[in-house]
Write an enzyme that holds these catalytic residues in place. Structure first.
Site, PDB file in Angstrom:
ATOM      1  N   HIS A 108      11.360   7.826  13.962  1.00  0.00           N
ATOM      2  CA  HIS A 108      10.329   6.804  13.702  1.00  0.00           C
ATOM      3  C   HIS A 108       8.943   7.438  13.833  1.00  0.00           C
ATOM      4  O   HIS A 108       8.067   6.950  14.545  1.00  0.00           O
ATOM      5  CB  HIS A 108      10.468   5.615  14.646  1.00  0.00           C
ATOM      6  CG  HIS A 108       9.853   4.358  14.080  1.00  0.00           C
ATOM      7  ND1 HIS A 108      10.286   3.102  14.388  1.00  0.00           N
ATOM      8  CD2 HIS A 108       8.817   4.173  13.217  1.00  0.00           C
ATOM      9  CE1 HIS A 108       9.568   2.190  13.749  1.00  0.00           C
ATOM     10  NE2 HIS A 108       8.658   2.834  13.029  1.00  0.00           N
ATOM     11  N   GLU A 150      16.920   0.926  17.730  1.00  0.00           N
ATOM     12  CA  GLU A 150      16.148   2.105  18.101  1.00  0.00           C
ATOM     13  C   GLU A 150      15.933   2.101  19.610  1.00  0.00           C
ATOM     14  O   GLU A 150      15.650   1.043  20.183  1.00  0.00           O
ATOM     15  CB  GLU A 150      14.786   2.113  17.399  1.00  0.00           C
ATOM     16  CG  GLU A 150      14.868   2.422  15.920  1.00  0.00           C
ATOM     17  CD  GLU A 150      13.494   2.550  15.269  1.00  0.00           C
ATOM     18  OE1 GLU A 150      12.475   2.549  16.010  1.00  0.00           O
ATOM     19  OE2 GLU A 150      13.438   2.631  14.039  1.00  0.00           O
ATOM     20  N   ALA A 161      10.765   2.243   6.509  1.00  0.00           N
ATOM     21  CA  ALA A 161      10.234   0.894   6.723  1.00  0.00           C
ATOM     22  C   ALA A 161      10.661   0.367   8.086  1.00  0.00           C
ATOM     23  O   ALA A 161       9.993   0.581   9.091  1.00  0.00           O
ATOM     24  CB  ALA A 161      10.689  -0.025   5.593  1.00  0.00           C
ATOM     25  N   ARG A 162      11.786  -0.315   8.141  1.00  0.00           N
ATOM     26  CA  ARG A 162      12.375  -0.821   9.377  1.00  0.00           C
ATOM     27  C   ARG A 162      13.889  -0.659   9.279  1.00  0.00           C
ATOM     28  O   ARG A 162      14.477  -0.856   8.208  1.00  0.00           O
ATOM     29  CB  ARG A 162      12.037  -2.300   9.581  1.00  0.00           C
ATOM     30  CG  ARG A 162      10.630  -2.562  10.116  1.00  0.00           C
ATOM     31  CD  ARG A 162      10.521  -2.164  11.572  1.00  0.00           C
ATOM     32  NE  ARG A 162       9.237  -2.529  12.173  1.00  0.00           N
ATOM     33  CZ  ARG A 162       8.188  -1.729  12.236  1.00  0.00           C
ATOM     34  NH1 ARG A 162       8.260  -0.513  11.702  1.00  0.00           N
ATOM     35  NH2 ARG A 162       7.074  -2.124  12.822  1.00  0.00           N
ATOM     36  N   ARG A 215       0.824  -1.221   0.000  1.00  0.00           N
ATOM     37  CA  ARG A 215       0.000   0.000   0.000  1.00  0.00           C
ATOM     38  C   ARG A 215       0.849   1.258   0.000  1.00  0.00           C
ATOM     39  O   ARG A 215       0.609   2.187  -0.756  1.00  0.00           O
ATOM     40  CB  ARG A 215      -0.918   0.004   1.226  1.00  0.00           C
ATOM     41  CG  ARG A 215      -2.043  -1.019   1.188  1.00  0.00           C
ATOM     42  CD  ARG A 215      -2.881  -0.918   2.462  1.00  0.00           C
ATOM     43  NE  ARG A 215      -3.967  -1.876   2.468  1.00  0.00           N
ATOM     44  CZ  ARG A 215      -3.842  -3.132   2.890  1.00  0.00           C
ATOM     45  NH1 ARG A 215      -2.668  -3.566   3.334  1.00  0.00           N
ATOM     46  NH2 ARG A 215      -4.878  -3.955   2.867  1.00  0.00           N
ATOM     47  N   ASP A 224       9.504  -5.938  -6.344  1.00  0.00           N
ATOM     48  CA  ASP A 224       8.808  -6.693  -5.298  1.00  0.00           C
ATOM     49  C   ASP A 224       8.478  -8.061  -5.875  1.00  0.00           C
ATOM     50  O   ASP A 224       7.507  -8.203  -6.632  1.00  0.00           O
ATOM     51  CB  ASP A 224       7.537  -5.974  -4.855  1.00  0.00           C
ATOM     52  CG  ASP A 224       6.919  -6.611  -3.612  1.00  0.00           C
ATOM     53  OD1 ASP A 224       7.086  -7.835  -3.428  1.00  0.00           O
ATOM     54  OD2 ASP A 224       6.265  -5.892  -2.840  1.00  0.00           O
TER      55      ASP A 224
END
Length: 320
Positions: free
Chosen positions: A280, A261, A231-232, A150, A171
């Site tokens: 974040h 983090e 994202a991460r 999304r 992807d």
């Protein structure tokens, strides 16, 4: 009456929704001692970033559902372990997509136009800064998106139609329909990295995506490219990224996530002028916070009432 533990503040609209559906909202400090003590007496839990250890889930025989206030649930619960224990995990995949996509675009613009440095130069009376660091147009440049969920699709539309960028997407798990008519699909990650002036990451965390961009992949990026990560932190080898930035291989990076983090005080990234950092916070617009609270609480209430949740991360057989 169902009891739902909410250890971190969420928008009041979600709490009202729970109360309207026969749920008692139980709040407590977000500490291990408080949560572990209360969790066994609750039927559900809504968490933003507080991690519920698997041993606590095992001890909490009454617990039936964990609601993630956001998309990535890996920082809240082990969904597979929860499934084995008969506990549902639900999340809010649509609630913050627009906010994160806009944040990614904002980081691109901040880097390309040197916004933080320009702001500082005006405040310091240094009107000669633009002569020393000429900014770059994004129009006509190539954006490479890794992850076409999304958020990735939203970034593609905003960058392609709003900024006149050429957009590539990688992807291997996404259907052809995810790319639409404004994204050129690339079957090879390395090919995308070699072409893109800006690379933006939009894939989930976890062991399967850890260091998706490692030393080899960062070396394959186009010289002078920018990297965006909303994202991460784990999807990028952070040490390798620092090396690429220090060597001048990359022109800069816009980072909303880190590994670990919080980013340790005095970390080298905080001292680099070609890096824009945010804590974040991509998903934390006031509109997204409202939607995440409502969606997470609705998912929890649905499970407790025996209804199929709209967004289920796992599917425990029978459930508790």
């Amino acid at each position: 009456m169902f009891r739902v533990l909410v250890p971190q503040p969420v928008h009041e609209a979600g709490l009202v929704h729970l109360r309207d559906r026969n749920c008692q909202v139980v709040t407590c400090p977000a500490t291990e001692e408080a949560v572990r003590e209360l969790l066994p007496s609750c039927d559900g839990c809504v968490s933003k970033t507080f991690y519920l250890r698997t041993e606590w889930l095992r001890e909490s025989k009454r617990l039936r559902v964990v609601g993630k206030h956001g998309v990535g649930w890996d920082n809240v619960v082990d969904a597979r372990a929860a499934e084995e224990l008969g506990i549902w995990v639900v999340n809010t995949p649509e609630a913050n997509a627009a906010a994160v996509a806009e944040h990614a675009i904002a980081l691109m613009l901040a880097l390309a136009r040197h916004i933080p440095q320009m702001d500082a130069s005006v405040r310091n009376g240094d009107w000669e800064y633009p002569e020393r660091a000429v900014s770059m147009d994004l129009a006509g440049k190539t954006l490479g998106l890794i992850g076409m969920g999304r958020i990735g699709r939203m970034v593609a539309r905003k960058a392609g139609r709003g900024l006149d960028m050429r957009v590539l997407g990688y992807d291997p798990y996404a259907p052809e329909s995810a790319f639409g008519d404004c994204v050129v699909r690339r079957e090879s990650l390395m090919d995308l990295l070699a072409e893109a002036d800006v690379v933006s990451l939009h894939l989930p965390g976890g062991e399967n995506t850890r260091n998706t961009l490692g030393k080899k992949e960062l070396a394959a990026m186009k010289p002078g490219a920018y990297l965006i990560n909303c994202a991460r932190g784990s999807v990028v080898d952070q040490e390798a990224l620092v090396e690429a930035l220090q060597a001048g291989k990359l022109a800069g990076a816009g980072l909303d996530v880190f590994d670990p983090e919080p980013l340790p005080a005095g970390h080298v990234l905080t001292r680099m002028e070609n890096v824009v950092l945010t804590p974040h916070s991509a998903a934390l617009s006031q509109d997204a916070l409202l939607r995440m609270s409502l969606d997470a609480c609705q998912g929890v209430a649905d499970v407790l009432e025996g209804k199929a949740p709209k967004w289920a991360v796992n599917h425990p057989k029978g459930g508790r």
